[in-house]
Write a protein that holds these residues in place. Structure first.
Motif, short mmCIF file in Angstrom:
data_model
loop_
_atom_site.label_atom_id
_atom_site.label_comp_id
_atom_site.label_asym_id
_atom_site.label_seq_id
_atom_site.Cartn_x
_atom_site.Cartn_y
_atom_site.Cartn_z
N GLY A 1 -15.57 2.22 5.06
CA GLY A 1 -14.57 1.63 5.93
C GLY A 1 -13.30 1.31 5.17
O GLY A 1 -13.28 1.25 3.94
N LEU A 2 -12.23 1.13 5.92
CA LEU A 2 -10.92 0.77 5.38
C LEU A 2 -10.48 -0.55 5.99
O LEU A 2 -10.68 -0.78 7.18
CB LEU A 2 -9.90 1.84 5.76
CG LEU A 2 -9.78 2.98 4.79
CD1 LEU A 2 -9.45 4.27 5.51
CD2 LEU A 2 -8.70 2.68 3.78
N VAL A 3 -9.90 -1.39 5.18
CA VAL A 3 -9.34 -2.65 5.65
C VAL A 3 -7.93 -2.75 5.10
O VAL A 3 -7.72 -2.71 3.89
CB VAL A 3 -10.18 -3.87 5.19
CG1 VAL A 3 -9.54 -5.17 5.69
CG2 VAL A 3 -11.62 -3.75 5.66
N GLU A 4 -6.97 -2.86 6.02
CA GLU A 4 -5.58 -3.09 5.62
C GLU A 4 -5.31 -4.58 5.77
O GLU A 4 -5.61 -5.17 6.80
CB GLU A 4 -4.63 -2.29 6.48
CG GLU A 4 -3.18 -2.45 6.07
CD GLU A 4 -2.21 -1.59 6.88
OE1 GLU A 4 -1.00 -1.90 6.86
OE2 GLU A 4 -2.65 -0.61 7.52
N PHE A 5 -4.75 -5.18 4.73
CA PHE A 5 -4.54 -6.62 4.75
C PHE A 5 -3.25 -6.98 4.02
O PHE A 5 -2.71 -6.19 3.25
CB PHE A 5 -5.72 -7.36 4.10
CG PHE A 5 -5.82 -7.13 2.61
CD1 PHE A 5 -5.25 -8.03 1.72
CD2 PHE A 5 -6.44 -6.00 2.10
CE1 PHE A 5 -5.33 -7.82 0.34
CE2 PHE A 5 -6.52 -5.77 0.74
CZ PHE A 5 -5.96 -6.69 -0.15
N ILE A 6 -2.80 -8.20 4.28
CA ILE A 6 -1.69 -8.78 3.54
C ILE A 6 -2.18 -10.11 2.99
O ILE A 6 -2.56 -11.00 3.75
CB ILE A 6 -0.45 -9.00 4.43
CG1 ILE A 6 0.02 -7.68 5.03
CG2 ILE A 6 0.66 -9.68 3.63
CD1 ILE A 6 1.11 -7.83 6.07
N ALA A 7 -2.21 -10.22 1.67
CA ALA A 7 -2.58 -11.46 1.00
C ALA A 7 -1.30 -12.16 0.58
O ALA A 7 -0.42 -11.55 -0.05
CB ALA A 7 -3.45 -11.18 -0.22
N ARG A 8 -1.19 -13.43 0.95
CA ARG A 8 0.00 -14.21 0.61
C ARG A 8 -0.36 -15.22 -0.47
O ARG A 8 -1.36 -15.92 -0.35
CB ARG A 8 0.55 -14.89 1.85
CG ARG A 8 1.08 -13.89 2.86
CD ARG A 8 1.57 -14.53 4.15
NE ARG A 8 2.16 -13.54 5.02
CZ ARG A 8 1.46 -12.77 5.85
NH1 ARG A 8 0.16 -12.90 5.92
NH2 ARG A 8 2.07 -11.87 6.60
N TYR A 9 0.50 -15.26 -1.51
CA TYR A 9 0.25 -16.19 -2.60
C TYR A 9 1.58 -16.56 -3.25
O TYR A 9 2.60 -15.90 -3.03
CB TYR A 9 -0.72 -15.60 -3.63
CG TYR A 9 -0.21 -14.37 -4.33
CD1 TYR A 9 0.37 -14.45 -5.59
CD2 TYR A 9 -0.31 -13.12 -3.73
CE1 TYR A 9 0.85 -13.32 -6.23
CE2 TYR A 9 0.17 -11.99 -4.37
CZ TYR A 9 0.75 -12.09 -5.61
OH TYR A 9 1.22 -10.98 -6.25
N SER A 10 1.58 -17.64 -4.01
CA SER A 10 2.77 -18.10 -4.73
C SER A 10 2.44 -18.23 -6.20
O SER A 10 1.33 -18.62 -6.56
CB SER A 10 3.22 -19.47 -4.22
OG SER A 10 3.44 -19.44 -2.84
N VAL A 11 3.41 -17.93 -7.03
CA VAL A 11 3.31 -18.14 -8.47
C VAL A 11 4.58 -18.88 -8.90
O VAL A 11 5.69 -18.38 -8.65
CB VAL A 11 3.18 -16.80 -9.24
CG1 VAL A 11 3.15 -17.05 -10.74
CG2 VAL A 11 1.94 -16.04 -8.79
N ASN A 12 4.40 -20.06 -9.47
CA ASN A 12 5.53 -20.89 -9.90
C ASN A 12 6.57 -21.07 -8.80
O ASN A 12 7.77 -20.99 -9.03
CB ASN A 12 6.19 -20.31 -11.15
CG ASN A 12 5.25 -20.29 -12.33
OD1 ASN A 12 4.42 -21.19 -12.48
ND2 ASN A 12 5.35 -19.27 -13.16
N GLY A 13 6.09 -21.28 -7.57
CA GLY A 13 6.98 -21.53 -6.45
C GLY A 13 7.58 -20.30 -5.80
O GLY A 13 8.25 -20.40 -4.77
N THR A 14 7.36 -19.13 -6.36
CA THR A 14 7.87 -17.89 -5.77
C THR A 14 6.77 -17.27 -4.91
O THR A 14 5.66 -17.06 -5.39
CB THR A 14 8.31 -16.89 -6.86
OG1 THR A 14 9.30 -17.52 -7.67
CG2 THR A 14 8.88 -15.62 -6.25
N GLU A 15 7.10 -16.99 -3.65
CA GLU A 15 6.11 -16.43 -2.72
C GLU A 15 6.05 -14.92 -2.82
O GLU A 15 7.08 -14.26 -2.99
CB GLU A 15 6.44 -16.87 -1.30
CG GLU A 15 6.32 -18.37 -1.12
CD GLU A 15 6.56 -18.81 0.31
OE1 GLU A 15 6.72 -17.96 1.21
OE2 GLU A 15 6.58 -20.04 0.52
#
Length: 164
Positions: free
Chosen positions: A94-108
């Motif tokens: 199977g295939l899963v398309e996703f968007i993971a959101r994260y921040s590093v040192n305040g930058t998204e």
């Protein structure tokens, strides 16, 4: 983490969502469930699960220390499942398309990927991922020349008005 919502964005409590998968109390029954568990593994710094849930080729290239640094150095802000293809309890891939959101040192940041999963010995495994690049911006109107009249209606040349 009891009574807290699962980081994967399902809206379910952690102990009824990804928690049992991360603890190996139950297996992910779909490719999407494994994708959600892998995101949660990053959010909870469960690097051992990331290794265990990967296919053999991914495991051979897996760098636990860099994965740990990325997981610990990031603030995990949520995940969105964009699309799935196959990956059900009846499928073997199977295939899963996703968007993971994260921040590093305040930058998204947003990590947009299409991940390929395969069932190996009865368990879903992450096999490979491909980044999804944003669509290029296509101008719908002709480009304004420096000496053209300014589109704001001032009557001035573009270069003397909004083109400064």
């Amino acid at each position: 983490m009891s009574d807290k919502l699962c980081p994967c964005g399902s809206g379910k409590p952690f102990e009824h969502c990804c928690g049992p998968i991360l603890d190996h109390a139950r297996k992910a029954d779909t490719a999407e469930a494994l994708m959600r568990a892998r995101y949660t593994a990053y959010a909870t710094c469960n690097i051992d699960f990331l290794y265990a849930s990967a296919g053999p080729d991914v495991q051979s290239d897996f760098d636990p220390e860099s994965s740990r640094r990325w997981a610990e150095g990031s603030e995990w802000n949520g995940m969105e499942i964009v699309a799935t293809e196959k990956g059900t309890e009846q499928d073997d891939e199977g295939l899963v398309e996703f968007i993971a959101r994260y921040s590093v040192n305040g930058t998204e940041f947003e990590h947009h990927e299409r991940s390929f999963f395969q069932r190996i010995d009865g368990e879903w495994k992450f096999i490979d991922g491909e980044l999804v690049k944003p669509e290029p911006i296509v101008r719908e109107t002709p480009k304004i020349g420096r000496n053209d009249p300014c589109p704001c209606g001032s009557g001035k040349k573009y270069k003397k008005c909004c083109g400064k």
